[in-house]
Enzyme design. Structure first.
Site: not given
Ligand code: SDX
Length: 429
Positions: A268, A307, A363
């Site tokens: 997050h 996201h 971020d």
């Molecule tokens: C913020 O919600 C908000 O509004 C948050 C925010 C705010 O203003 O409050 O916008 C701020 O938290 C932004 C996000 C910051 N976090 C990161 O940058 C951390 C990296 N991102 C991931 O952890 C992820 O993308 C999330 C947590 C942000 C979202 O995760 P989801 O929605 O649960 O998506 P998911 O894990 O189901 O991913 C879908 C697919 C998966 O692959 P498959 O299993 O389908 O093959 O995408 C992959 C994930 O493994 N994936 C990533 C990835 N993010 C998702 N693979 C590599 N790197 C990534 N960053």
């Protein structure tokens, strides 16, 4: 005339049910009538991480994840970032309308004149180890504020709520600055109420013995725009936490400490810190292809990408990327930007990322700017929490004003043991 209903047939019983649709949503409680035997609890929906569950109705922030749209109270973030300022956006987010000049002046005066914290707060912060993480200090100190304002527990009083809202918005920069100065072993710089919001923060962070210290106005404005971009983001993890704790009628300081704790997580708001650590670890743009192979092999995440809602470029990241150039004019270009740009270039082309709609989020570029401005990496989540204080409090207000809201208490699917009798110690294998 189409009916706004969903017809569901339970094939276990052949029974058909008609569920009303409102705002393209069904009410989860309408599922409970679906049961096999009359004595059954009734049907629930299973939704880990609430990926497809609306927890509230809201008029504060609108996001269209597919189109990369973000609006506060209907105003596009791009227009606010260009034409407004953080204090005005805070007013808009909390009260729902852009302020008149008098409303703005009164609001700005209130915020500027509640920046000081009780002297005991300084002593409290002195108790932290020298290397305490500033975000942990922030979370603890926000919670501690509740001990100074017992009237904050009167959450039914609009007047008491507004007093705490002003106090929190005004004091979080002071707490942030004190956390930073503590971690550097530097004397605290008290707020200067003649300065603007971000100007005062930079002043408290950076001033040493100079008698003529002046904050760079371009850096103050860049931080002000960054703060506007971070004010609110509908039901994200931290805000959902604020609402869950607030739903038990906890005071706003305790609720916000929980929200800040949720924001601290690297998935997050802690991602901005994790992005910088990732860029430093990569070290050079030539190592990016090898790093990306590791991401595609699921060895790690590409921090700052992806996201839950945006399946397009995060509109905030687009604006932040532009601010970087203005900041680098003054601070000098951050060499980590080259690594970030190469990561983005590959991610926007590579099937692994394209298929999963992984774009830069808020971020990804913010940390590069913060580092160029001289902030230590550990301060990045704190810089997220300061402006998000406004969103948390606006959502908290909306929660308390919503008569349909109840204490948050999700259900579960129990898959554990059935009933079994206690076994004496000497009879256990
Ligand atoms: C913020 O919600 C908000 O509004 C948050 C925010 C705010 O203003 O409050 O916008 C701020 O938290 C932004 C996000 C910051 N976090 C990161 O940058 C951390 C990296 N991102 C991931 O952890 C992820 O993308 C999330 C947590 C942000 C979202 O995760 P989801 O929605 O649960 O998506 P998911 O894990 O189901 O991913 C879908 C697919 C998966 O692959 P498959 O299993 O389908 O093959 O995408 C992959 C994930 O493994 N994936 C990533 C990835 N993010 C998702 N693979 C590599 N790197 C990534 N960053």
């Amino acid at each position: 005339m189409t009916k706004e209903t969903l017809t569901v047939t339970d094939n276990r019983t052949g029974q058909t049910y008609e569920l009303p649709i409102e705002h393209d949503t069904i009410n989860a409680m309408d599922l409970r009538q679906i049961r096999v035997d009359p004595g059954d609890f009734g049907m629930m929906a299973y939704d880990p991480g609430f990926k497809n569950t609306a927890s509230t109705k809201s008029t504060i922030t609108f996001i269209d994840g597919g189109k990369g749209i973000l609006r506060y109270r209907g105003y596009p973030i791009e227009q606010l970032a260009e034409k407004s300022n953080f204090i005005e956006v805070a007013y808009l987010t909390l009260f729902g309308e852009l302020p008149t000049q008098k409303q703005y002046d009164d609001w700005a005066y209130e915020i500027r004149h509640h920046t000081f914290v009780h002297e005991n707060i300084k002593q409290l912060m002195e108790a932290f180890r020298y290397d305490a993480h500033p975000m942990s200090m922030f979370i603890s100190t926000v919670a501690a504020l509740s001990t100074y304002y017992p009237e904050a527990r009167d959450i039914e009083s609009a007047d008491a709520r507004m007093k705490q809202i002003v106090r929190l918005i005004a004091k979080v920069p002071t707490i942030a600055a004190f956390s930073y100065r503590h971690s550097r072993g530097l004397p605290y710089v008290y707020p200067n109420n003649d300065l603007g919001y971000t100007e005062n923060l930079l002043y408290m962070l950076d001033k040493m013995g100079q008698t003529d210290y002046a904050v760079n106005p371009t850096l103050a404005r860049a931080l002000d725009v960054l703060f506007m971009l971070h004010v609110d983001h509908e039901q994200n993890c931290g805000t959902a936490t604020m609402r869950v704790i607030g739903s038990s009628h906890s005071d706003p300081y305790s609720s916000m400490a929980g929200a800040a704790a949720a924001l601290f997580g690297p998935l997050h708001g802690g991602a901005n810190e994790a992005v910088l650590r990732m860029l430093v670890e990569i070290g050079d743009a030539k190592h990016v292809p090898e790093f990306m192979e590791g991401v595609k092999n699921r060895e790690r995440l590409l921090m700052g990408f992806g996201h839950r809602v945006y399946k397009n470029y995060d509109p905030r990241a687009r604006i932040i990327k532009k601010i970087a150039d203005e900041v680098f004019e003054i601070t000098g270009r951050n060499p980590l930007l080259d690594i970030a740009l190469e990561l983005e270039r590959i991610a926007l082309e590579d099937e692994f990322f394209v298929k999963r709609n992984l774009y830069p989020n808020v971020d990804f570029y913010s940390g590069i700017i913060y580092q160029a401005m001289g902030f230590p990496v550990a301060m990045f989540p704190v810089l997220f929490a300061i402006p998000r204080t406004v969103g948390w409090l606006a959502q908290w207000q909306e929660l308390l004003a919503d008569s349909t809201q109840k204490i948050a208490r999700p259900r579960q699917i129990y898959l554990g043991e059935g009933t079994r009798d206690y076994v004496a110690m000497d009879a256990r294998s």
